[in-house]
Structures are given as C-alpha cells and as structure tokens.
Design an enzyme around this catalytic site. Structure first.
Site, PDB file in Angstrom:
ATOM      1  N   SER A  84      28.075 126.049  13.296  1.00 10.22           N
ATOM      2  CA  SER A  84      27.312 125.984  12.043  1.00 10.22           C
ATOM      3  C   SER A  84      27.963 126.841  10.957  1.00 10.22           C
ATOM      4  O   SER A  84      27.445 126.939   9.847  1.00 10.22           O
ATOM      5  CB  SER A  84      25.866 126.433  12.285  1.00 10.22           C
ATOM      6  OG  SER A  84      25.836 127.686  12.937  1.00 10.22           O
TER       7      SER A  84
ATOM      8  N   THR B 164      -2.512 105.103 -20.915  1.00  9.08           N
ATOM      9  CA  THR B 164      -2.893 104.807 -19.536  1.00  9.08           C
ATOM     10  C   THR B 164      -2.289 103.428 -19.266  1.00  9.08           C
ATOM     11  O   THR B 164      -2.216 102.597 -20.181  1.00  9.08           O
ATOM     12  CB  THR B 164      -4.425 104.765 -19.327  1.00  9.08           C
ATOM     13  OG1 THR B 164      -4.945 103.699 -20.110  1.00  9.08           O
ATOM     14  CG2 THR B 164      -5.101 106.072 -19.763  1.00  9.08           C
ATOM     15  N   HIS B 165      -1.804 103.221 -18.067  1.00 13.55           N
ATOM     16  CA  HIS B 165      -1.090 101.959 -17.733  1.00 13.55           C
ATOM     17  C   HIS B 165       0.126 101.753 -18.653  1.00 13.55           C
ATOM     18  O   HIS B 165       0.533 100.633 -18.886  1.00 13.55           O
ATOM     19  CB  HIS B 165      -1.999 100.733 -17.832  1.00 13.55           C
ATOM     20  CG  HIS B 165      -3.310 100.894 -17.136  1.00 13.55           C
ATOM     21  ND1 HIS B 165      -3.527 100.456 -15.848  1.00 13.55           N
ATOM     22  CD2 HIS B 165      -4.477 101.480 -17.541  1.00 13.55           C
ATOM     23  CE1 HIS B 165      -4.775 100.752 -15.490  1.00 13.55           C
ATOM     24  NE2 HIS B 165      -5.364 101.383 -16.499  1.00 13.55           N
TER      25      HIS B 165
ATOM     26  N   GLU C  77      17.735 111.699 -15.855  1.00 11.32           N
ATOM     27  CA  GLU C  77      17.923 110.618 -14.887  1.00 11.32           C
ATOM     28  C   GLU C  77      18.356 111.164 -13.527  1.00 11.32           C
ATOM     29  O   GLU C  77      17.861 110.755 -12.478  1.00 11.32           O
ATOM     30  CB  GLU C  77      18.999 109.641 -15.378  1.00 11.32           C
ATOM     31  CG  GLU C  77      18.575 108.788 -16.549  1.00 11.32           C
ATOM     32  CD  GLU C  77      19.740 107.933 -17.034  1.00 11.32           C
ATOM     33  OE1 GLU C  77      19.863 106.803 -16.566  1.00 11.32           O
ATOM     34  OE2 GLU C  77      20.548 108.434 -17.850  1.00 11.32           O
TER      35      GLU C  77
ATOM     36  N   GLN D  12      19.013 124.360  14.541  1.00 16.37           N
ATOM     37  CA  GLN D  12      20.138 124.657  13.649  1.00 16.37           C
ATOM     38  C   GLN D  12      20.140 123.691  12.453  1.00 16.37           C
ATOM     39  O   GLN D  12      20.714 123.980  11.412  1.00 16.37           O
ATOM     40  CB  GLN D  12      21.446 124.553  14.440  1.00 16.37           C
ATOM     41  CG  GLN D  12      22.680 124.884  13.654  1.00 16.37           C
ATOM     42  CD  GLN D  12      23.879 125.102  14.565  1.00 16.37           C
ATOM     43  OE1 GLN D  12      23.966 126.103  15.260  1.00 16.37           O
ATOM     44  NE2 GLN D  12      24.794 124.149  14.572  1.00 16.37           N
TER      45      GLN D  12
ATOM     46  N   SER E 226      29.079 107.048 -22.879  1.00 20.31           N
ATOM     47  CA  SER E 226      29.529 105.947 -22.033  1.00 20.31           C
ATOM     48  C   SER E 226      31.032 105.814 -22.183  1.00 20.31           C
ATOM     49  O   SER E 226      31.575 105.986 -23.280  1.00 20.31           O
ATOM     50  CB  SER E 226      28.840 104.653 -22.484  1.00 20.31           C
ATOM     51  OG  SER E 226      29.601 103.528 -22.110  1.00 20.31           O
TER      52      SER E 226
ATOM     53  N   ASN F 245      23.426 108.981 -23.477  1.00 12.11           N
ATOM     54  CA  ASN F 245      22.570 108.744 -22.311  1.00 12.11           C
ATOM     55  C   ASN F 245      21.854 110.008 -21.846  1.00 12.11           C
ATOM     56  O   ASN F 245      22.454 111.080 -21.819  1.00 12.11           O
ATOM     57  CB  ASN F 245      23.415 108.193 -21.158  1.00 12.11           C
ATOM     58  CG  ASN F 245      24.005 106.834 -21.480  1.00 12.11           C
ATOM     59  OD1 ASN F 245      23.405 106.036 -22.202  1.00 12.11           O
ATOM     60  ND2 ASN F 245      25.193 106.571 -20.962  1.00 12.11           N
TER      61      ASN F 245
ATOM     62  N   ASN G 209      18.466 134.239  18.442  1.00 13.82           N
ATOM     63  CA  ASN G 209      17.256 133.463  18.127  1.00 13.82           C
ATOM     64  C   ASN G 209      16.323 134.197  17.158  1.00 13.82           C
ATOM     65  O   ASN G 209      15.814 133.604  16.210  1.00 13.82           O
ATOM     66  CB  ASN G 209      16.509 133.084  19.410  1.00 13.82           C
ATOM     67  CG  ASN G 209      17.358 132.186  20.293  1.00 13.82           C
ATOM     68  OD1 ASN G 209      18.418 131.714  19.860  1.00 13.82           O
ATOM     69  ND2 ASN G 209      16.921 131.951  21.521  1.00 13.82           N
TER      70      ASN G 209
ATOM     71  N   LYS H 193      26.759 104.877 -27.236  1.00 13.36           N
ATOM     72  CA  LYS H 193      25.747 105.336 -26.279  1.00 13.36           C
ATOM     73  C   LYS H 193      25.597 106.856 -26.238  1.00 13.36           C
ATOM     74  O   LYS H 193      26.562 107.604 -26.333  1.00 13.36           O
ATOM     75  CB  LYS H 193      26.093 104.859 -24.853  1.00 13.36           C
ATOM     76  CG  LYS H 193      25.998 103.385 -24.612  1.00 13.36           C
ATOM     77  CD  LYS H 193      24.579 102.807 -24.673  1.00 13.36           C
ATOM     78  CE  LYS H 193      23.649 103.357 -23.623  1.00 13.36           C
ATOM     79  NZ  LYS H 193      23.940 102.841 -22.277  1.00 13.36           N
TER      80      LYS H 193
HETATM   81  N1  ARG Z   1      23.572 128.901  14.821  1.00 18.98           N
HETATM   82  C1  ARG Z   1      22.323 128.957  15.488  1.00 18.98           C
HETATM   83  C2  ARG Z   1      21.249 128.319  14.604  1.00 18.98           C
HETATM   84  O1  ARG Z   1      21.485 128.229  13.467  1.00 18.98           O
HETATM   85  C3  ARG Z   1      21.913 130.366  15.739  1.00 18.98           C
HETATM   86  C4  ARG Z   1      20.990 130.529  16.902  1.00 18.98           C
HETATM   87  C5  ARG Z   1      21.692 130.130  18.118  1.00 18.98           C
HETATM   88  N2  ARG Z   1      21.022 130.540  19.298  1.00 18.98           N
HETATM   89  C6  ARG Z   1      21.397 130.094  20.490  1.00 18.98           C
HETATM   90  N3  ARG Z   1      20.734 130.534  21.485  1.00 18.98           N
HETATM   91  N4  ARG Z   1      22.358 129.226  20.616  1.00 18.98           N
HETATM   92  O2  ARG Z   1      20.215 127.893  15.062  1.00 18.98           O
END
Ligand code: ARG
Length: 476
Positions: free
Chosen positions: A22, A154-155, A289, A321, A276, A284, A109, A282
């Site tokens: 991650s 309205t509408h 948007e 994650q 544009s 825009n 965790n 134009k």
């Molecule tokens: N990268 C993990 C997450 O974002 C961190 C926690 C991972 N914990 C584990 N027991 N693998 O959730």
C-alpha cells in the site's frame, strides 16, 4: 529480509509484493504515522517498558526519518509493504537495532487505525475552513443583492419572484448543515485505538489514556476488537462528503444554467472559465461542470467503502486496506472543489436587469392576484380559477398582468380595484412574503443575522481545533 520474514522459508512472489503493498498511496500518512509513534515511544518510556535513553534515541531518529521522507530523500519500497513498515525500517537504518523497540506493545492494526484518524482529523479542519469560506462568499453575494429580484422556480418553470439574496442564503443554510455534520463527526473520529494491539490488547503495562491525551484525543475506544475493526468514521466522512458534493453539484447546475444565453442571469469571471479549441466565441463553465461531474466519484467511494466492510468478520482483515484511496481521493476532490467555489461565487457578475426582466415578462405574480381576491373575501379555490382565466386571456392578448387595463381585470372579477397595480409590482410581490424564512427583504435580512450567529459558532470551533492540531504538529 522482511520485518516479518522469520517464519518464512521463501521470498515473497514479486506479484504478491506488488499486489499487497500500500506504500504507493499510504505514504500520505507518513507525518501522522511518525506523530503516533512519537507519542507511543514516549509512553513506553514513561511506563518503564523501554528506557528513557532508548526512547530519546528512537524519537530523534523518527524526526530524522520524517524529515527525509518529506524532503524526498528517503527511499520507500514495495518490499516494505506499507508506510508503517517503511518507517520502522528507515528508523532502524538510522538508529540501529534499538529502533526495533518502537513496535513494542503495538500492532500495525491499531497503528493504521490511529493514522487514519489523525489524517481525517486534519482533513476535517481543512474542510470546515473551506466550507466557511464558501458560506462567506455566498453571504457576500446575498448582501450585495438584497434588492435583486429574480424568478423563483418550481419544475424549472417560473413560479414566484424571490430575492437573489434569498436564493444565495438557501445555499448558506444548506452548507451549514454540512458544516454541522462534519463538526459532529469529530467526536467519533477523535478517539484513540492505540493499545488495542493486533486485536486483543497487549500484555505490556501500557497507558492508553496517556498516549491518547498526548495526541489530543478525547477518549480511548472502549473495546480493542472494535478499535481495530471500526471504519465507520471513514464511511461517515464519505457520506458527509457525498452530501457536500451533491450540494455543490446542485449549485453547479444552477450556475451552468444561469450562465447560458437562455437564462443570462450571471456571468462567471473569465478567470474561472475556459474556451473551446474549435469555436472561438465559446466561454464554458468548466469548473461547475467538473464539480458536478466529480460527484460521481465521491458517491462511488462511499458505495465502495460500505461494500468493502459489509462481509468482514472481526477484527482486522486485509480488505480494510481498501479504506485509503477512496478517502484520500475524496478529501482531495472536496478540497479542490471548495477552494475553487468560494472565489468563483465571489467574483461572478450578477445580471440584475436580466433577472428583473425575467420577473416582469412573466406571470409569476399570478398568486398575488389570487391572494388579493382572497383578501376581498373570495374563497382561494375560486380565486385560483378566476386568475387562471385572467392569465389565459393575457396570454392570448400577448400581455402580462400588469399590462391589463382595470376594465380588462374587471371582466374576471369586480372585486379588482385600481390598487391592484401596486400589489402586482415585483417588489411588492416579494415583500408580501413577510413570514419567517420568507423572501420579503426584512425577512431576508433576518436570515443574514441568523447566518451571522451560525458563522460565529462555526468559527469558534474551527479556530479551537486548528489551534489544537497546530500545537500537536511534529515540529513542537
Ligand atoms: N497496510 C495495512 C493497511 O493499510 C496496514 C495494516 C496491516 N496489518 C496487517 N496485519 N497486515 O490496512
């Protein structure tokens, strides 16, 4: 060797490293991760779990690592999976084996749950600041347009005239609800999961309350399983964000319509529009948007997070994650939209004459003719029918109600007298709605005062929390 490599006989498959890591996105948490670790290591020494000397060495090392990461000097690697293990590895490189004491009595965790809360806390304050700026921009347009009349719809059919100030204030109060939701969510975000360990707590004599206090939390989460499993605060934030984006999208739609030649009620400043590549004439309204368009991704992140959580047993599961990218993207998307909206609203030109023209060249004072007849003791239902016929006649004659002669009015009811012309004039029609929350000028001024009071209480909250976060920042 991996930080958890001891139990393994083979290196991880490269694809697994790539798939499970991650670090590419959770590096956004680096500063918060260090902030949490500093508090944790301080507590470990205070509780005599590690020595003060080791704690000081680790804290110094963590600060060096934080600096290196923010300068781009540190190498963050996929092999080290996520920001937590990367930082721990960098720390050990920095201070040696003693760095390995940091993770005593802690798990990734509870660590990741902590980081998410610290990150979100920061984002909540920024978002309230941006919401406040947007509310002020709308408020300023309201005060500048206390005499600007436009058709209310309205509408999407012209219905009754309203003050443009009234219309702007509708959004001020809409965003106030968003502000209050974000402020209220703080108390559920600002609780400490640290000390939950992997899931069951820890065998070390830690002091959860002390770390929580050091990190500015209001309390510790009661149950360790809940502490590491809970991502409700992410869902709640995404839901609040989805509603803010939805509100921005509705306002965007009005800006797009109003800046069309068909409405021609406003002109967005050149600085907030684009051209544009092909049609030279134009101009825009790309910003509203795109804000309208980005609603899809924010709502999508909310659905995604709910779906990720729905089948998960307690406690931590790797699925969780997936909480990060959606939340980070939502924060960035929201910040981007809000930061643009305030100056765009503030700088837009309000075409008062065109708005007025749209009121005069219409039948949106028809209700007032009916109300007038009711004042002459005619039952409303009957008055409605009389005015319906009067409008039909006017359309056939290609006239508006104010163009009719008294004799023409009186074909439909003898109760109509010469004072009708004053009653049907746009300003009179607006000021007749003299009920709390109505569009009469004095009622709109009342709403401005109500908004002032709300702004003051928002501001008190925002400055208190901004000061808290400033005080807790790593540098201090
Ligand atoms: N990268 C993990 C997450 O974002 C961190 C926690 C991972 N914990 C584990 N027991 N693998 O959730």
């Amino acid at each position: 060797m991996k930080l958890w490599g001891g139990r393994f006989t083979k290196p991880t498959n490269k694809l697994v490293d790539e798939y499970t890591a991650s670090i590419s996105f959770d590096q956004k948490l680096a500063a918060f991760d260090v902030q949490g670790s500093l508090a944790h290591v301080d507590m470990l020494a205070k509780c005599d779990i590690i020595s003060h000397e080791d704690s000081t060495t680790i804290a110094k090392g963590l600060k060096v690592v934080a600096k290196k990461i923010s300068n781009g000097e540190a190498e963050l690697t996929q092999e080290n999976e996520d920001i937590h293990m990367n930082i721990e590895k960098l720390l050990i490189d920095e201070v040696g084996a003693v760095g390995g004491k940091l993770h005593t009595g802690r798990s990734r965790n509870d660590q990741v749950a902590l980081d998410m809360r610290l990150y979100l806390r920061d984002a909540l304050v920024t978002i309230t600041q941006l919401l406040d700026e947007l509310q002020h921009a709308l408020y300023q347009q309201a005060t500048a347009n206390l005499d600007t009349v436009l058709p209310g719809y309205t509408h999407l059919q012209r219905a009754q005239p309203v003050l443009f100030a009234h219309h702007m204030l509708a959004y001020v109060f809409m965003f106030q609800r968003d502000m209050e939701r974000i402020i209220d969510s703080w108390k559920r975000v600002n609780r400490s999961p640290l000390g939950a360990g992997a899931l069951a707590g820890t065998s070390f004599p830690i002091d959860r309350h002390y770390v929580a206090d050091q990190l500015g939390f209001d309390s510790v989460i009661e149950n360790s399983l809940d502490a590491v499993s809970d991502r409700d605060f992410v869902v709640e934030f995404l839901a609040d964000a989805a509603l803010i984006t939805t509100h921005l999208s509705r306002l965007s739609e009005e800006l797009v319509q109003w800046s069309s030649a068909e409405f021609n009620f406003i002109e967005l400043d050149d600085a907030f529009c684009t051209g544009s590549s092909m049609m030279p004439q134009k101009k825009n309204p790309d910003v509203p948007e795109l804000v309208r368009g980005k609603t899809g991704r924010v709502v999508g992140h909310l659905m995604g997070m709910l779906t990720t959580l729905k089948g998960l047993p307690l406690a931590y599961n790797k699925d969780m994650q997936e909480d990060k990218e959606g939340m980070f993207d939502t924060v960035e998307t929201l910040k981007g939209a809000l930061a643009l909206f305030a100056p765009m609203i503030e700088s837009m030109e309000v075409k008062k004459d065109n708005m007025y023209e749209a009121v005069v060249k219409d039948y949106s004072n028809a209700t007032d003719l009916a109300d007038y007849l009711v004042g002459k003791n005619m039952p409303f239902r009957e008055a409605h029918a009389v005015v319906g016929e009067t409008v039909l006649y006017s359309i056939e004659q290609q006239k508006y109600l104010l163009d009719l002669s008294l004799a023409e009015f009186q074909q439909f009811s003898n109760a109509i007298e010469a004072d009708i012309y004053d009653v049907l004039a746009p300003k009179a029609v607006v000021n007749a709605r003299n009920v709390a929350g109505g569009t009469a000028k004095n009622r709109v001024e009342e709403q401005l005062k109500q908004a002032d009071a709300l702004f003051a209480s928002n501001q008190a909250w925002i400055s208190k929390k901004a000061a808290l976060l400033e005080e807790l920042a790593i540098e201090n």
